[in-house]
Design a protein around this motif. Structure first.
Motif, short mmCIF file in Angstrom:
data_model
loop_
_atom_site.label_atom_id
_atom_site.label_comp_id
_atom_site.label_asym_id
_atom_site.label_seq_id
_atom_site.Cartn_x
_atom_site.Cartn_y
_atom_site.Cartn_z
N TYR A 1 0.71 -1.07 -0.09
CA TYR A 1 -0.46 -0.57 -0.21
C TYR A 1 0.70 1.61 -0.54
O TYR A 1 1.80 1.81 0.35
CB TYR A 1 -1.05 0.12 1.20
CG TYR A 1 -1.84 -1.60 1.51
CD1 TYR A 1 -3.22 -1.22 1.39
CD2 TYR A 1 -1.69 -2.31 2.53
CE1 TYR A 1 -3.87 -2.07 1.44
CE2 TYR A 1 -1.84 -3.57 2.01
CZ TYR A 1 -3.31 -2.72 1.94
OH TYR A 1 -4.35 -4.28 1.74
N ALA A 2 0.52 1.91 -0.37
CA ALA A 2 0.86 3.90 -0.65
C ALA A 2 0.84 4.18 0.85
O ALA A 2 -0.75 4.29 1.15
CB ALA A 2 0.41 4.17 -1.97
N LEU A 3 1.74 5.15 1.11
CA LEU A 3 1.17 5.38 2.52
C LEU A 3 1.91 6.94 2.91
O LEU A 3 3.00 7.37 2.45
CB LEU A 3 2.70 5.03 3.77
CG LEU A 3 2.36 5.35 5.07
CD1 LEU A 3 0.67 5.36 5.67
CD2 LEU A 3 2.62 4.55 6.10
N VAL A 4 1.09 7.78 2.44
CA VAL A 4 1.26 9.65 2.61
C VAL A 4 0.30 9.79 3.41
O VAL A 4 -0.75 9.90 3.40
CB VAL A 4 0.52 9.30 0.25
CG1 VAL A 4 0.77 10.71 0.54
CG2 VAL A 4 1.39 8.95 -0.70
N GLN A 5 0.48 10.48 4.07
CA GLN A 5 -0.07 11.02 5.39
C GLN A 5 0.70 12.17 5.67
O GLN A 5 1.84 12.66 5.08
CB GLN A 5 0.48 10.38 6.15
CG GLN A 5 -0.48 8.83 6.10
CD GLN A 5 -0.33 8.20 7.38
OE1 GLN A 5 -0.26 8.33 8.01
NE2 GLN A 5 -1.84 7.32 7.48
N GLY A 6 -0.31 13.53 5.78
CA GLY A 6 0.54 14.95 6.97
C GLY A 6 -0.34 15.35 7.77
O GLY A 6 -1.36 14.86 8.35
N ALA A 7 0.41 16.27 8.10
CA ALA A 7 -0.24 16.91 9.25
C ALA A 7 -0.12 18.33 9.92
O ALA A 7 1.43 18.58 9.55
CB ALA A 7 -0.22 16.71 10.77
N ASP A 8 -0.84 19.41 10.24
CA ASP A 8 -0.57 20.37 10.84
C ASP A 8 -0.46 20.45 11.95
O ASP A 8 -0.29 19.30 12.97
CB ASP A 8 -1.62 21.92 9.89
CG ASP A 8 -1.37 21.84 8.88
OD1 ASP A 8 -0.69 21.65 8.21
OD2 ASP A 8 -3.00 22.17 8.63
N ILE A 9 1.19 21.54 12.61
CA ILE A 9 1.30 21.34 13.55
C ILE A 9 1.70 22.77 13.99
O ILE A 9 2.66 23.62 13.21
CB ILE A 9 3.42 20.58 13.66
CG1 ILE A 9 3.18 19.28 12.80
CG2 ILE A 9 3.71 20.86 14.73
CD1 ILE A 9 2.55 18.03 13.59
N ASP A 10 1.13 23.30 14.98
CA ASP A 10 0.93 24.38 15.70
C ASP A 10 2.13 24.30 16.46
O ASP A 10 2.05 23.71 17.49
CB ASP A 10 0.02 24.41 15.65
CG ASP A 10 -1.10 24.93 14.94
OD1 ASP A 10 -0.43 25.33 13.83
OD2 ASP A 10 -2.36 24.64 14.78
N VAL A 11 3.50 25.72 15.94
CA VAL A 11 4.31 26.52 17.54
C VAL A 11 3.75 27.27 17.82
O VAL A 11 3.84 28.82 16.76
CB VAL A 11 5.43 26.23 16.78
CG1 VAL A 11 6.66 26.25 17.14
CG2 VAL A 11 5.90 24.87 15.79
N ASP A 12 3.88 27.07 19.32
CA ASP A 12 3.98 29.04 19.44
C ASP A 12 5.76 29.32 20.06
O ASP A 12 6.63 29.05 19.37
CB ASP A 12 3.25 29.31 21.15
CG ASP A 12 3.82 27.32 21.98
OD1 ASP A 12 4.74 27.04 21.88
OD2 ASP A 12 2.81 27.28 22.98
N GLY A 13 5.09 30.54 21.06
CA GLY A 13 6.86 30.76 21.74
C GLY A 13 7.66 30.62 22.23
O GLY A 13 9.00 30.92 22.96
N SER A 14 7.05 29.03 22.58
CA SER A 14 7.77 27.56 23.21
C SER A 14 9.25 27.40 22.46
O SER A 14 10.20 26.61 22.89
CB SER A 14 8.11 26.77 24.15
OG SER A 14 7.13 25.76 23.56
N GLY A 15 8.94 27.13 21.22
CA GLY A 15 9.46 26.38 19.83
C GLY A 15 8.67 24.91 19.51
O GLY A 15 9.26 24.68 19.09
#
Length: 220
Positions: free
Chosen positions: A167-181
């Motif tokens: 199977y082709a495994l193609v995935q993604g996600a958004d990562i929100d980063v704050d002032g702590s890095g």
């Protein structure tokens, strides 16, 4: 009489258990396999840590990530091709160019097993000053993590014959980063499939419970 009923109940339960395992294997072979569950457990961008103004941080354009992969099949192992991880700045990765990438070599994962892959990635093309200004004002900035590989399941019978399902495994996600890095979400962030692929959530093992209860009531 009571002992005889106990023996019958035990034999029935054992038979149903074995039949359930066999049904699970056959169902998997016919219906396909569930794709591995991938998640980002840790994500750190040193430059965006506004509490550290040291020269080493102000000139640090790397990001660190901790990736978790879990084989969700309880009876079958999975072999991964090289796992390619690509990073983008901003939510709409289709309109932006990658800011970094990393690749893990191919590996095998046993049934039901988990694996962690961690790396430090050098980035390029990030608007660091603008990103730092955003998190300094209490806002967040968004990075996107994309993963691509191929997952191959091998199912072998007692007579030595094996079948392979890739199977082709193609995935993604958004990562929100704050002032702590660091990423805002303290829990692991699950990557979602970006391409159509079979993911079977129904398994015959769940049908076994009503059957077991039926026989227990009938024979006990």
């Amino acid at each position: 009489m009571s002992c005889s009923r106990c023996a019958v109940s035990f034999c029935c339960c054992f038979t149903i258990f074995v039949a359930g395992i066999i049904a699970l294997i056959v169902w998997s072979a016919i219906s396909g396999y569930r794709l591995p569950a991938c998640s980002v457990e840790d994500f750190y961008v040193p430059y965006l840590n506004v509490t550290d103004n040291s020269t080493s941080v102000r000139t640090n354009h790397t990001l660190y990530f901790d990736l978790r992969l879990k084989n969700r099949e309880p009876l079958v192992g999975v072999s991964y091709d090289d796992v390619k991880v690509t990073f983008f700045y901003g939510q709409n990765s289709s309109l932006s160019t990658p800011i970094g990438n990393y690749s893990f070599p191919k590996f095998y994962q046993g049934h039901g097993k988990k694996a962690r892959r961690k790396a430090l990635v050098e980035t390029y093309g990030v608007p660091w000053e603008a990103a730092s200004a955003n998190v300094s004002n209490g806002s967040t900035v968004t990075f996107r993590v994309g993963l691509s590989t191929r997952a191959t399941y091998e199912s072998c019978s007692d007579d030595g014959g094996c079948s392979y399902h890739t199977y082709a495994l193609v995935q993604g996600a958004d990562i929100d980063v704050d002032g702590s890095g660091r990423k805002v979400d303290k829990q692991g962030i699950r990557l979602q499939s970006a391409a159509a692929a079979p993911q079977h959530t129904c398994r015959p093992v769940f049908l076994g419970l009503p059957v077991v209860l039926y026989f227990l009531v009938l024979y006990v």
